[in-house]
Motif scaffolding. Sequence first.
Motif, PDB file in Angstrom:
ATOM      1  N   ARG A 153       0.837  -1.212   0.000  1.00 51.59           N
ATOM      2  CA  ARG A 153       0.000   0.000   0.000  1.00 51.59           C
ATOM      3  C   ARG A 153       0.865   1.253   0.000  1.00 51.59           C
ATOM      4  NH1 ARG A 153      -3.365  -3.087   3.461  1.00 51.59           N
ATOM      5  NH2 ARG A 153      -2.515  -2.144   5.364  1.00 51.59           N
ATOM      6  N   GLU A 154       1.969   1.215   0.743  1.00 46.04           N
ATOM      7  CA  GLU A 154       2.875   2.372   0.779  1.00 46.04           C
ATOM      8  C   GLU A 154       3.424   2.691  -0.609  1.00 46.04           C
ATOM      9  OE1 GLU A 154       5.883   1.355   3.586  1.00 46.04           O
ATOM     10  OE2 GLU A 154       4.513   1.358   5.310  1.00 46.04           O
ATOM     11  N   LEU A 155       3.470   1.676  -1.470  1.00 50.59           N
ATOM     12  CA  LEU A 155       4.003   1.857  -2.822  1.00 50.59           C
ATOM     13  C   LEU A 155       2.902   2.066  -3.858  1.00 50.59           C
ATOM     14  CD1 LEU A 155       6.704  -0.941  -2.551  1.00 50.59           C
ATOM     15  CD2 LEU A 155       7.136   1.521  -2.676  1.00 50.59           C
ATOM     16  N   GLY A 156       1.662   2.186  -3.380  1.00 59.24           N
ATOM     17  CA  GLY A 156       0.564   2.515  -4.292  1.00 59.24           C
ATOM     18  C   GLY A 156      -0.266   1.347  -4.770  1.00 59.24           C
ATOM     19  N   TYR A 157      -0.064   0.177  -4.171  1.00 59.89           N
ATOM     20  CA  TYR A 157      -0.831  -1.003  -4.586  1.00 59.89           C
ATOM     21  C   TYR A 157      -1.894  -1.311  -3.536  1.00 59.89           C
ATOM     22  CZ  TYR A 157       3.192  -1.531  -7.655  1.00 59.89           C
ATOM     23  OH  TYR A 157       4.177  -1.310  -8.587  1.00 59.89           O
ATOM     24  N   VAL A 158      -3.141  -1.314  -3.959  1.00 60.69           N
ATOM     25  CA  VAL A 158      -4.260  -1.496  -3.032  1.00 60.69           C
ATOM     26  C   VAL A 158      -5.032  -2.755  -3.411  1.00 60.69           C
ATOM     27  CG1 VAL A 158      -6.356  -0.473  -2.081  1.00 60.69           C
ATOM     28  CG2 VAL A 158      -4.433   1.011  -2.729  1.00 60.69           C
ATOM     29  N   GLU A 159      -5.180  -3.656  -2.457  1.00 59.05           N
ATOM     30  CA  GLU A 159      -5.926  -4.887  -2.721  1.00 59.05           C
ATOM     31  C   GLU A 159      -7.368  -4.557  -3.103  1.00 59.05           C
ATOM     32  OE1 GLU A 159      -5.024  -8.563  -0.260  1.00 59.05           O
ATOM     33  OE2 GLU A 159      -4.307  -6.971   1.083  1.00 59.05           O
ATOM     34  N   GLY A 160      -7.836  -5.219  -4.147  1.00 60.63           N
ATOM     35  CA  GLY A 160      -9.183  -4.961  -4.635  1.00 60.63           C
ATOM     36  C   GLY A 160      -9.245  -3.867  -5.680  1.00 60.63           C
ATOM     37  N   LYS A 161      -8.142  -3.129  -5.835  1.00 59.28           N
ATOM     38  CA  LYS A 161      -8.086  -2.060  -6.829  1.00 59.28           C
ATOM     39  C   LYS A 161      -7.082  -2.401  -7.920  1.00 59.28           C
ATOM     40  CE  LYS A 161      -7.350   2.927  -7.312  1.00 59.28           C
ATOM     41  NZ  LYS A 161      -6.986   4.198  -6.620  1.00 59.28           N
ATOM     42  N   ASN A 162      -5.818  -2.480  -7.571  1.00 60.73           N
ATOM     43  CA  ASN A 162      -4.799  -2.833  -8.560  1.00 60.73           C
ATOM     44  C   ASN A 162      -3.893  -3.971  -8.080  1.00 60.73           C
ATOM     45  OD1 ASN A 162      -3.448  -1.411  -6.598  1.00 60.73           O
ATOM     46  ND2 ASN A 162      -2.367  -0.033  -7.999  1.00 60.73           N
ATOM     47  N   LEU A 163      -4.326  -4.674  -7.026  1.00 63.03           N
ATOM     48  CA  LEU A 163      -3.524  -5.759  -6.479  1.00 63.03           C
ATOM     49  C   LEU A 163      -4.414  -6.880  -5.943  1.00 63.03           C
ATOM     50  CD1 LEU A 163      -0.699  -6.821  -5.489  1.00 63.03           C
ATOM     51  CD2 LEU A 163      -1.186  -5.657  -3.325  1.00 63.03           C
ATOM     52  N   VAL A 164      -4.013  -8.104  -6.242  1.00 63.25           N
ATOM     53  CA  VAL A 164      -4.625  -9.301  -5.661  1.00 63.25           C
ATOM     54  C   VAL A 164      -3.508 -10.124  -5.036  1.00 63.25           C
ATOM     55  CG1 VAL A 164      -5.819 -11.470  -6.122  1.00 63.25           C
ATOM     56  CG2 VAL A 164      -6.545  -9.381  -7.288  1.00 63.25           C
ATOM     57  N   ILE A 165      -3.651 -10.507  -3.772  1.00 58.15           N
ATOM     58  CA  ILE A 165      -2.684 -11.386  -3.111  1.00 58.15           C
ATOM     59  C   ILE A 165      -3.339 -12.747  -2.918  1.00 58.15           C
ATOM     60  CG2 ILE A 165      -1.210 -11.784  -1.112  1.00 58.15           C
ATOM     61  CD1 ILE A 165      -1.151  -8.791  -0.627  1.00 58.15           C
TER      62      ILE A 165
END
Length: 330
Positions: A58-70
């Motif tokens: 998230r600190e680097l701009g990646y938000v789960e559900g928006k532009n990131l899936v883990i």
Amino acid sequence: MNRRDTLVALLVLGAVSGPLASFAQQQGKIWRVGFLVPRRRPESIDADFLGAFPRGMRELGYVEGKNLVIEWRFADGKSERLPDLAAELVRLKVDVLVSGSSQAISALQKATTTIPIVMATSGDPIGSGFVKSLARPGGNITGLSNLTSDIGTKQLELLLSMVPKLSRVAVLLNPVNPSLATFLRYVEAAAQRVGVTVLPVEARTAQEIEKAFPTMTQGNARAVIVATDGLFIQQYRHIAELAVKNRLPSASSIRQYVEAGGLMSYGPNLAEQLRRSAAYVDKIFKGSKPGDLPVEQSATFEFLINNKTANALGLTIPQSVLLRADRVIE
């Protein structure tokens, strides 16, 4: 504009718009990370030190559900499940694979030679065969090393400063963890220099951990070093309880162990390493090759003491040792 000028203009426009279009496409991409963990899933990932990885993203701009899936996969402390879980993540065609366990990294390495693998922590990445060198890893693996081989030497030194006339120390090991053979060699070499006997005791399951402690006391061990392993991290509360029950001063590398009642810990902050591993994932997303990214070594280590446990074990920790601690639990 003549035909030549038109052609030049189109070529220039293509050269500029190509990267811009590519950048825009990447900006709109939903990135997928596969994260393989040997232990069971915690009740809350955010509350666990594992939560440091998504926070770092998230600190680097990646938000789960928006532009990131883990894609989290947990082996529930059963190392035999790791190869199947690794293969499952590879089939999902994730962009990057991540793990903080030597056993899990080994399973991922065997599952793919093409998908980048980031080591959130690794005790001995060269000895385990994950990278060719720290400066130039080569292949598809890079990340962080927590130098657990050297940590055992320091843990022995600290136990010697806390336990009067310590002459025999047990080392709790998981034999299926490829990095722990090097860890044991370092401890044995340091112990030999100071005249201490080392008693290696193996445990592959929670049940074997239970049986390991009577083996230690029957072998006349007067303290125990708990090697860094996914199973032992999962069982840290139980191990701390068993150590106190069997009146064995103990050392681990994770702070949670001391907070649960273990005597002391010395090692890197695992949450911080997981957070820092996000930077590797970000660089790979942006086009870096894992084989070109140097493996980062931990620069800072934490030393915690549980003085309440020391009192319960009848130990008086020297003031000089207490002053060296980053935190003393009373």
